[in-house]
Scaffold this motif. Structure first.
Motif, PDB file in Angstrom:
ATOM      1  N   GLN A 168       0.818  -1.216   0.000  1.00 41.70           N
ATOM      2  CA  GLN A 168       0.000   0.000   0.000  1.00 41.70           C
ATOM      3  C   GLN A 168       0.851   1.266   0.000  1.00 41.70           C
ATOM      4  OE1 GLN A 168      -2.908  -0.432   3.199  1.00 41.70           O
ATOM      5  NE2 GLN A 168      -3.406  -2.489   2.507  1.00 41.70           N
ATOM      6  N   TYR A 169       2.074   1.177   0.519  1.00 42.69           N
ATOM      7  CA  TYR A 169       2.973   2.337   0.492  1.00 42.69           C
ATOM      8  C   TYR A 169       3.414   2.616  -0.951  1.00 42.69           C
ATOM      9  CZ  TYR A 169       6.995   5.330   1.360  1.00 42.69           C
ATOM     10  OH  TYR A 169       7.877   6.383   1.337  1.00 42.69           O
ATOM     11  N   PRO A 204       1.971   7.805  -0.407  1.00 38.31           N
ATOM     12  CA  PRO A 204       0.857   8.552   0.179  1.00 38.31           C
ATOM     13  C   PRO A 204       1.314   9.454   1.328  1.00 38.31           C
ATOM     14  CG  PRO A 204       0.721   6.214   0.767  1.00 38.31           C
ATOM     15  CD  PRO A 204       1.827   6.342  -0.203  1.00 38.31           C
ATOM     16  N   PHE A 205       2.366   9.020   2.046  1.00 41.00           N
ATOM     17  CA  PHE A 205       2.909   9.812   3.147  1.00 41.00           C
ATOM     18  C   PHE A 205       4.426   9.818   2.963  1.00 41.00           C
ATOM     19  CE2 PHE A 205      -0.567   7.019   4.507  1.00 41.00           C
ATOM     20  CZ  PHE A 205      -1.561   7.977   4.601  1.00 41.00           C
ATOM     21  N   ASP A 262      -1.537   2.196  11.670  1.00 47.14           N
ATOM     22  CA  ASP A 262      -1.747   2.329  10.221  1.00 47.14           C
ATOM     23  C   ASP A 262      -0.485   2.848   9.513  1.00 47.14           C
ATOM     24  OD1 ASP A 262      -1.719   5.078  10.603  1.00 47.14           O
ATOM     25  OD2 ASP A 262      -3.862   5.349  10.271  1.00 47.14           O
ATOM     26  N   LEU A 263      -0.565   2.831   8.194  1.00 45.08           N
ATOM     27  CA  LEU A 263       0.604   3.191   7.379  1.00 45.08           C
ATOM     28  C   LEU A 263       1.093   4.612   7.674  1.00 45.08           C
ATOM     29  CD1 LEU A 263       2.557   2.635   5.036  1.00 45.08           C
ATOM     30  CD2 LEU A 263       0.727   3.283   3.447  1.00 45.08           C
ATOM     31  N   GLU A 264       0.149   5.517   7.829  1.00 48.65           N
ATOM     32  CA  GLU A 264       0.534   6.910   8.079  1.00 48.65           C
ATOM     33  C   GLU A 264       1.342   7.020   9.381  1.00 48.65           C
ATOM     34  OE1 GLU A 264      -2.744   9.653   8.149  1.00 48.65           O
ATOM     35  OE2 GLU A 264      -1.401  11.373   8.093  1.00 48.65           O
ATOM     36  N   ALA A 265       0.896   6.305  10.425  1.00 51.73           N
ATOM     37  CA  ALA A 265       1.617   6.350  11.702  1.00 51.73           C
ATOM     38  C   ALA A 265       2.995   5.700  11.568  1.00 51.73           C
ATOM     39  CB  ALA A 265       0.783   5.666  12.781  1.00 51.73           C
ATOM     40  N   CYS A 267       4.796   5.782   8.961  1.00 51.79           N
ATOM     41  CA  CYS A 267       5.618   6.769   8.243  1.00 51.79           C
ATOM     42  C   CYS A 267       6.064   7.873   9.199  1.00 51.79           C
ATOM     43  CB  CYS A 267       4.847   7.350   7.057  1.00 51.79           C
ATOM     44  SG  CYS A 267       4.546   6.116   5.772  1.00 51.79           S
ATOM     45  N   ARG A 268       5.176   8.303  10.095  1.00 50.55           N
ATOM     46  CA  ARG A 268       5.562   9.318  11.097  1.00 50.55           C
ATOM     47  C   ARG A 268       6.661   8.764  11.996  1.00 50.55           C
ATOM     48  NH1 ARG A 268      -0.029  10.107  12.075  1.00 50.55           N
ATOM     49  NH2 ARG A 268       0.135   9.090  14.105  1.00 50.55           N
TER      50      ARG A 268
END
Ligand code: SAM
Length: 280
Positions: A168-169, A204-205, A262-265, A267-268
């Motif tokens: 998904q990344y 996405p991020f 999740d993916l966003e976290a 990435c953070r």
């Protein structure tokens, strides 16, 4: 297996040989693979070349990688009217895919991947395709329905893990078609899905160090029962205080487990880990 068209051929269960003969289905799969006249296609496991033919009709060039030596002479005959299709005998898990693609299609070719994959290597071959061929515009693959679910999974879902996050990344993931087991010969034990992974033009991020993101995802899921903080301590040689500080700065609960993130976290958190590494 004795087939009308292929004479005496010994089907090898160990090589995941479940063939598709339905021409309408094969045509649909080639269409869903998004292949156009500008595209060069890498196919994994052509079998009798039944999918290779509709792919070759649409593509500029096709290279099909088949491990089973006994299929090579059969393929040569099956594809004699497809001058833009080349067969290579080799193991997709061992071969340098980037080198094969470069040598076959040259620099800067518009690349797509299409396959009815052998299911004993689904996950490993997908990871190999995603990492070795980042230039591939799309990867269209027939896989077990359950692995298709995994690719689309979100935090809390069964099967959520590194494969989902990595796919998904890098890609937009879609289930293009569900295909019942009865469409294969011999009939496998499970139903399948034809999944299309279209490479994103940008993640996405955004993450400055993608290798570190990958290392983080692997470390986070190394022991699923452990909390993220514990997996960070062992995977990144951080003190518990440093690991907790990174999680807090990334706004992640200190008691969370990887499968809840999740993916966003992720990435953070990768950003925080890069920041911490720069400071030490
Ligand atoms: N494309 C054909 C079709 O749709 O009928 C065959 C698909 S069958 C599911 C998988 C094919 O992959 C078989 O031909 C098998 O011999 C081949 N294969 C298995 N392991 C492989 C590997 N490691 N590298 C390349 N091909 C492999």
């Amino acid at each position: 297996m004795k087939s009308k068209t292929h004479g005496e051929f010994h089907q090898k269960h160990s090589l995941g040989q479940n063939f598709i003969e339905d021409e309408a289905l094969l045509e649909r799969l080639a269409e869903l693979s998004l292949v156009t006249q500008e595209d060069c296609v890498l196919e994994i496991g052509p079998g009798f070349g039944t999918l290779t033919k509709p792919l070759a009709r649409r593509a500029k060039q096709v290279v099909s990688l088949e491990i089973d030596k006994t299929l090579i002479p059969i393929l040569r005959v099956a594809l004699e009217h497809c001058p833009n299709a080349r067969i290579v005998c080799g193991d997709a898990m061992k071969i340098d895919l980037a080198a094969l693609v470069h040598e076959s299609f040259g620099e800067g070719a518009s690349l797509r991947v299409a396959a009815n994959l052998p299911y004993y290597i689904t996950t490993d071959v997908l990871v190999k395709l995603l990492t070795e061929l980042p230039q591939a515009k799309s990867i269209a693959v027939m896989i077990q329905k359950e692995v298709g679910d995994k690719l689309l999974s979100a935090p809390g879902d069964e099967g959520y893990g590194p494969l989902a996050l990595m796919s998904q990344y890098t890609c937009r993931v879609r289930r293009a078609l569900d295909v019942p087991a009865a469409c294969f010969h011999p009939v496998p034990k499970v139903d399948s899905s034809f999944m299309v992974l279209e490479r994103r033009s940008a993640p996405p991020f955004p993450v400055e160090d993608e290798a570190l993101l990958l290392k983080l995802i692997k470390a986070a899921f190394a022991m699923r029962r452990k909390t993220l903080v514990n997996n960070l301590v062992s995977g990144f040689r951080l003190s518990r205080e440093e690991a907790s500080a990174c999680l807090e700065a990334a706004r992640i609960d200190g008691k969370a487990r990887a499968q809840e993130i999740d993916l966003e976290a992720f990435c953070r958190l990768a950003g925080q880990l890069s920041h911490t590494a720069r400071q030490s």
